[in-house]
Design a protein around this motif. Sequence first.
Motif, mmCIF file in Angstrom:
data_model
loop_
_atom_site.group_PDB
_atom_site.id
_atom_site.type_symbol
_atom_site.label_atom_id
_atom_site.label_comp_id
_atom_site.label_asym_id
_atom_site.label_seq_id
_atom_site.Cartn_x
_atom_site.Cartn_y
_atom_site.Cartn_z
ATOM 1 N N VAL A 169 0.841 -1.208 0.000
ATOM 2 C CA VAL A 169 0.000 0.000 0.000
ATOM 3 C C VAL A 169 0.873 1.253 0.000
ATOM 4 N N GLU A 170 1.931 1.235 0.807
ATOM 5 C CA GLU A 170 2.846 2.386 0.865
ATOM 6 C C GLU A 170 3.557 2.592 -0.462
ATOM 7 N N ARG A 171 4.073 1.507 -1.031
ATOM 8 C CA ARG A 171 4.911 1.622 -2.222
ATOM 9 C C ARG A 171 4.094 1.957 -3.482
ATOM 10 N N THR A 172 2.832 1.537 -3.532
ATOM 11 C CA THR A 172 2.002 1.795 -4.717
ATOM 12 C C THR A 172 1.146 3.050 -4.565
ATOM 13 N N ASN A 173 1.191 3.649 -3.370
ATOM 14 C CA ASN A 173 0.353 4.820 -3.068
ATOM 15 C C ASN A 173 -1.137 4.468 -3.130
ATOM 16 N N ALA A 174 -1.467 3.249 -2.747
ATOM 17 C CA ALA A 174 -2.872 2.835 -2.739
ATOM 18 C C ALA A 174 -3.674 3.574 -1.670
ATOM 19 N N ASN A 175 -2.983 4.129 -0.673
ATOM 20 C CA ASN A 175 -3.665 4.899 0.380
ATOM 21 C C ASN A 175 -3.744 6.389 0.046
ATOM 22 N N GLY A 176 -3.151 6.794 -1.074
ATOM 23 C CA GLY A 176 -3.241 8.177 -1.511
ATOM 24 C C GLY A 176 -2.457 9.177 -0.685
ATOM 25 N N LYS A 177 -1.512 8.703 0.103
ATOM 26 C CA LYS A 177 -0.760 9.613 0.971
ATOM 27 C C LYS A 177 0.333 10.397 0.227
ATOM 28 N N GLN A 178 0.752 9.878 -0.921
ATOM 29 C CA GLN A 178 1.767 10.584 -1.703
ATOM 30 C C GLN A 178 1.065 11.519 -2.696
#
Length: 249
Positions: free
Chosen positions: A100-109
């Motif tokens: 989730v962090e690496r793919t930006n699936a949480n939209g935080k980036q």
Amino acid sequence: MRSVKICLNLLFKRCLSINKSSIHYAKQQPRNLKGKSKSSQEWLTRQLSDPYVEKAHMMNYRCRSAFKLLEIDDKYHLMQPGYTVIDCGAAPGSWTQVAVERTNANGKQEKKPLGSVISIDLLHFHAVPGAVIYGGMDFTSAVAQQRLKESLAGRRVNCVLSDMAPNATGVRMLDQESITNLCYEVLRFALAMSGPDANLVVKVWDNGDVPKLEKTMLQHYEKVKRVKPRASRGDSAEHFLVARGFRGT
């Protein structure tokens, strides 16, 4: 006299700080071992002395295995913002957290493409923000794989991850055969659902069938590498096959 007292006071404080520091970093000893089997006692002792366990708590990962995937991805760059990732055998969810962090699936980036992570495991596990979770489902079943395909909604997969392992029987040959069969299941799914230049990671237990599996993967991927991350315990037979650059079937 005054200068002597100041020096003694500073020395005392320094000694006190050293003692506090040594207490803080002292190895923890497991408690309440009475009645537990020898293997359980050894596991508890190993957990308490494992720096990756403490680091996982500090970084809010669900278990130490997150650092295996972090190391692999740091080296081989398997995931990036906007990627679609399938995580097989995902419980308790630490690999899903990393994906989730690496793919930006949480939209935080901000200003980075939004990725997608779909995770599945035979066990139920808590939701991971940014991921679609299928708990209580057997990845190897036709029903589970159909559910994954429906969730993809026509998208092609950029990376398939598998940290799956069978329940150990204690019979080495049977256990090795079982985990190799799981790897082939994941490979078949990846071949059917991956897009161009997609990547694949599967866990294996070192055995005589691994070279054959590597050769099969090389028929469909540009590169295949056998990897043992630092976070993988030295006494463990586990390795990971990292396949990069899907060429098609």
